[in-house]
Design a protein around this motif. Structure first.
Motif, PDB file in Angstrom:
ATOM      1  N   ILE A   1      24.277   3.839  31.265  1.00 49.98           N
ATOM      2  CA  ILE A   1      24.905   4.922  30.503  1.00 49.98           C
ATOM      3  C   ILE A   1      26.395   5.009  30.824  1.00 49.98           C
ATOM      4  O   ILE A   1      27.233   5.171  29.928  1.00 49.98           O
ATOM      5  CB  ILE A   1      24.201   6.257  30.806  1.00 49.98           C
ATOM      6  CG1 ILE A   1      22.737   6.197  30.374  1.00 49.98           C
ATOM      7  CG2 ILE A   1      24.901   7.417  30.084  1.00 49.98           C
ATOM      8  CD1 ILE A   1      21.890   7.335  30.902  1.00 49.98           C
TER       9      ILE A   1
ATOM     10  N   ILE B   1      29.726   4.582  28.337  1.00 50.02           N
ATOM     11  CA  ILE B   1      30.895   5.464  28.243  1.00 50.02           C
ATOM     12  C   ILE B   1      32.186   4.655  28.396  1.00 50.02           C
ATOM     13  O   ILE B   1      33.148   4.832  27.639  1.00 50.02           O
ATOM     14  CB  ILE B   1      30.818   6.562  29.316  1.00 50.02           C
ATOM     15  CG1 ILE B   1      29.612   7.486  29.048  1.00 50.02           C
ATOM     16  CG2 ILE B   1      32.100   7.387  29.350  1.00 50.02           C
ATOM     17  CD1 ILE B   1      29.369   8.492  30.145  1.00 50.02           C
TER      18      ILE B   1
ATOM     19  N   SER C   1      19.420  22.398  27.477  1.00 49.62           N
ATOM     20  CA  SER C   1      19.901  21.150  28.073  1.00 49.62           C
ATOM     21  C   SER C   1      20.019  21.281  29.582  1.00 49.62           C
ATOM     22  O   SER C   1      19.762  20.326  30.323  1.00 49.62           O
ATOM     23  CB  SER C   1      21.268  20.773  27.474  1.00 49.62           C
ATOM     24  OG  SER C   1      21.170  20.530  26.086  1.00 49.62           O
TER      25      SER C   1
ATOM     26  N   THR D   1      24.795   5.702  23.146  1.00 50.92           N
ATOM     27  CA  THR D   1      25.101   7.037  23.659  1.00 50.92           C
ATOM     28  C   THR D   1      26.538   7.084  24.178  1.00 50.92           C
ATOM     29  O   THR D   1      27.284   8.029  23.891  1.00 50.92           O
ATOM     30  CB  THR D   1      24.119   7.419  24.782  1.00 50.92           C
ATOM     31  OG1 THR D   1      22.798   7.510  24.239  1.00 50.92           O
ATOM     32  CG2 THR D   1      24.487   8.754  25.407  1.00 50.92           C
TER      33      THR D   1
ATOM     34  N   THR E   1      30.710   9.351  23.086  1.00 51.34           N
ATOM     35  CA  THR E   1      31.452  10.275  23.947  1.00 51.34           C
ATOM     36  C   THR E   1      32.853  10.512  23.394  1.00 51.34           C
ATOM     37  O   THR E   1      33.413   9.675  22.694  1.00 51.34           O
ATOM     38  CB  THR E   1      31.571   9.729  25.383  1.00 51.34           C
ATOM     39  OG1 THR E   1      32.160   8.423  25.345  1.00 51.34           O
ATOM     40  CG2 THR E   1      30.206   9.643  26.035  1.00 51.34           C
TER      41      THR E   1
ATOM     42  N   ILE F   1      19.550  13.568  27.587  1.00 47.12           N
ATOM     43  CA  ILE F   1      20.476  12.801  26.757  1.00 47.12           C
ATOM     44  C   ILE F   1      19.905  12.639  25.343  1.00 47.12           C
ATOM     45  O   ILE F   1      20.630  12.757  24.350  1.00 47.12           O
ATOM     46  CB  ILE F   1      20.758  11.440  27.414  1.00 47.12           C
ATOM     47  CG1 ILE F   1      21.544  11.653  28.717  1.00 47.12           C
ATOM     48  CG2 ILE F   1      21.535  10.528  26.468  1.00 47.12           C
ATOM     49  CD1 ILE F   1      21.674  10.422  29.564  1.00 47.12           C
TER      50      ILE F   1
ATOM     51  N   ASN G   1      21.598  14.261  22.077  1.00 45.69           N
ATOM     52  CA  ASN G   1      21.897  13.379  20.948  1.00 45.69           C
ATOM     53  C   ASN G   1      21.439  14.009  19.639  1.00 45.69           C
ATOM     54  O   ASN G   1      22.124  13.922  18.617  1.00 45.69           O
ATOM     55  CB  ASN G   1      21.213  12.019  21.133  1.00 45.69           C
ATOM     56  CG  ASN G   1      22.138  10.968  21.713  1.00 45.69           C
ATOM     57  OD1 ASN G   1      22.980  10.425  21.009  1.00 45.69           O
ATOM     58  ND2 ASN G   1      21.997  10.698  22.992  1.00 45.69           N
TER      59      ASN G   1
ATOM     60  N   PHE H   1      28.906  17.307  23.856  1.00 39.94           N
ATOM     61  CA  PHE H   1      28.000  16.188  24.125  1.00 39.94           C
ATOM     62  C   PHE H   1      28.447  15.425  25.360  1.00 39.94           C
ATOM     63  O   PHE H   1      27.645  15.093  26.243  1.00 39.94           O
ATOM     64  CB  PHE H   1      27.957  15.276  22.899  1.00 39.94           C
ATOM     65  CG  PHE H   1      27.222  13.982  23.119  1.00 39.94           C
ATOM     66  CD1 PHE H   1      25.848  13.924  22.999  1.00 39.94           C
ATOM     67  CD2 PHE H   1      27.907  12.821  23.437  1.00 39.94           C
ATOM     68  CE1 PHE H   1      25.161  12.732  23.204  1.00 39.94           C
ATOM     69  CE2 PHE H   1      27.245  11.626  23.638  1.00 39.94           C
ATOM     70  CZ  PHE H   1      25.864  11.580  23.520  1.00 39.94           C
ATOM     71  N   THR H   2      29.747  15.139  25.449  1.00 41.40           N
ATOM     72  CA  THR H   2      30.273  14.387  26.581  1.00 41.40           C
ATOM     73  C   THR H   2      30.105  15.158  27.885  1.00 41.40           C
ATOM     74  O   THR H   2      29.711  14.594  28.909  1.00 41.40           O
ATOM     75  CB  THR H   2      31.764  14.052  26.353  1.00 41.40           C
ATOM     76  OG1 THR H   2      31.890  13.323  25.124  1.00 41.40           O
ATOM     77  CG2 THR H   2      32.322  13.223  27.493  1.00 41.40           C
TER      78      THR H   2
ATOM     79  N   LEU I   1      26.505  15.049  28.846  1.00 41.26           N
ATOM     80  CA  LEU I   1      26.159  13.713  29.311  1.00 41.26           C
ATOM     81  C   LEU I   1      26.617  13.509  30.752  1.00 41.26           C
ATOM     82  O   LEU I   1      25.864  12.990  31.596  1.00 41.26           O
ATOM     83  CB  LEU I   1      26.807  12.672  28.398  1.00 41.26           C
ATOM     84  CG  LEU I   1      26.562  11.205  28.736  1.00 41.26           C
ATOM     85  CD1 LEU I   1      25.080  10.866  28.659  1.00 41.26           C
ATOM     86  CD2 LEU I   1      27.360  10.297  27.797  1.00 41.26           C
TER      87      LEU I   1
END
Length: 401
Positions: free
Chosen positions: A40, A44, A147, A290, A294, A351, A355, A368-369, A372
């Motif tokens: 992951i 990024i 989350s 994913t 970002t 994640i 998403n 989202f970033t 993550l």
């Protein structure tokens, strides 16, 4: 030099498979960062926010629209398989047998970080750039809060295997708690995704799914073992299509497809092998995709500050919730801390969850970033914190309740 789309796709796959493996193996990161975490992080770094910004020509050449479209299709199927397996592995019968203990622990382990995460989301509501353009306030708050409350059941299984506690009584207890939470998490997600303009379709899907699930369960017990895998995959594709058609998300359908199937219908060794092979063969593409999503548009420092706030809400909420459960249930000293640190593992399920929120424009790329980064930090904390605790608390491993 001209390269065909197939050649560029294979070049992208070479990068996806090679770079994280070398970083993981040569860097010897297994203790604090399993391979899935490195994959992951690599996604990024390879994405538009880091190397894509530094070398835009590289990014536009390798990850051109045709290649990204191909990778996206693989990523969709990979994550559907992964979520389907997670649904199958839910042990709801064991949770029901220990319903008081499971209900109290899972409820507090989910509820407290949900409240703290929702409080953090309320702070973000007043700031531009965090809530998605199609979100209502409550959807954004509930999505970010949940989350922070998620436990990544499949990754939890992998980490407990590594720690050699999965088959111990305490490992089975932790799986029960995580299984109950998984049901709640996907239920909340379905509520967040409810499209009131398409409620007729969604009601039709739910009713049809209930009838079809009854028929599939009757069919499965009559099939030879080798046929159950294939029929299960057909069932997965049908449920994912139905959920997406109804206005929910194909991930909701994938989870439901697995949740109504009993794990004992399959050989456990084959199930473990399938999970490991999905992680090995196709999930790296999902991790890369994913990372490609970002964004640092609101500023890198702001994203890291928000990620730290969400990590605090997530970890502190999980530990506090499990500690409260331990006080109610009379657990031994140190037991709640050990269980809490394992349950705070985020990684894949969170994640996947976020998403979906990004797809539905409930959160922005910046949110989202931040989420993550929070999931990665949460997962990287688990092994280093839990390992010394296990060495001190070996006597707890055989406690079944």
């Amino acid at each position: 030099m001209h390269m065909s789309t197939a050649e560029i796709f294979l070049l992208a796959m070479l990068i996806i498979l090679t770079v994280p493996y070398l970083a993981w193996r040569l860097g010897r990161t297994e203790y604090f960062a399993p391979l899935v975490v490195i994959q992951i992080i690599t996604g990024i770094l390879l994405g538009p926010g880091v190397l894509g910004a530094a070398f835009p020509s590289y990014y536009s050449f390798v990850f051109n629209p045709a290649v990204v479209q191909s990778l996206t299709g693989i990523a969709w199927w990979a994550v559907m398989l992964f979520v389907w397996i997670a649904g199958i592995e839910l042990d709801l019968k064991a949770a029901w047998l220990h319903r008081r203990e499971s209900g109290i622990t899972a409820g507090l382990a989910l509820g407290v970080p949900l409240l703290l995460g929702s409080a953090a989301a309320l702070l973000l509501l007043g700031l531009p750039g965090w809530m998605g353009p199609k979100a209502l306030d409550w959807q954004f708050v509930a999505g970010v809060g949940m989350s922070c409350a998620v436990t990544a059941l499949p990754i939890l299984i992998l980490l407990m295997e590594k720690l050699e506690v999965l088959r111990q009584p305490i490992g089975q207890r932790i799986l029960r708690y995580a299984s109950v939470d998984d049901i709640a998490i996907w239920g909340v997600l379905a509520l967040i995704l409810m499209d009131w303009h398409r409620v007729g379709r969604q009601a039709f899907f739910i009713g049809t799914f209930a009838l079809a699930a009854w028929a599939v369960r009757k069919l499965m017990v009559r099939l030879p073992t080798q046929d159950r895998w294939y029929v299960g995959l057909i069932w997965l594709a049908a449920c994912a299509f139905g959920a997406d058609w109804s206005g929910l998300h194909f991930m909701v359908g994938a989870f439901l497809a697995g949740a109504v199937i009993d794990a004992h219908w399959f050989d456990q060794q084959q199930m473990d092998s399938l999970r490991h092979n999905v992680l090995l063969v196709v999930m790296p593409v999902f991790f890369l995709s994913t990372g490609l999503r970002t964004s640092w548009e609101v500023g890198g420092a702001s994203v890291f500050i928000v990620a730290a706030l969400l990590l605090l809400a997530s970890v502190a909420g999980k530990l506090l919730g499990v500690r409260m459960a331990g006080a109610i249930l009379g657990w031994q000293r140190g037991e709640a801390s050990l269980i809490g640190w394992l349950l705070q593992t985020k990684a894949l399920i969170m994640i996947i969850f976020v998403n979906i929120l990004l797809d539905k424009q409930i959160v922005t790329s910046a949110t989202f970033t931040a989420l993550l980064l929070m999931a990665l930090a949460s997962t990287m904390l688990t092994i280093p914190v839990v390992t010394p605790k296990l060495q001190r608390l070996r006597g707890l491993l055989s406690r079944s309740a």
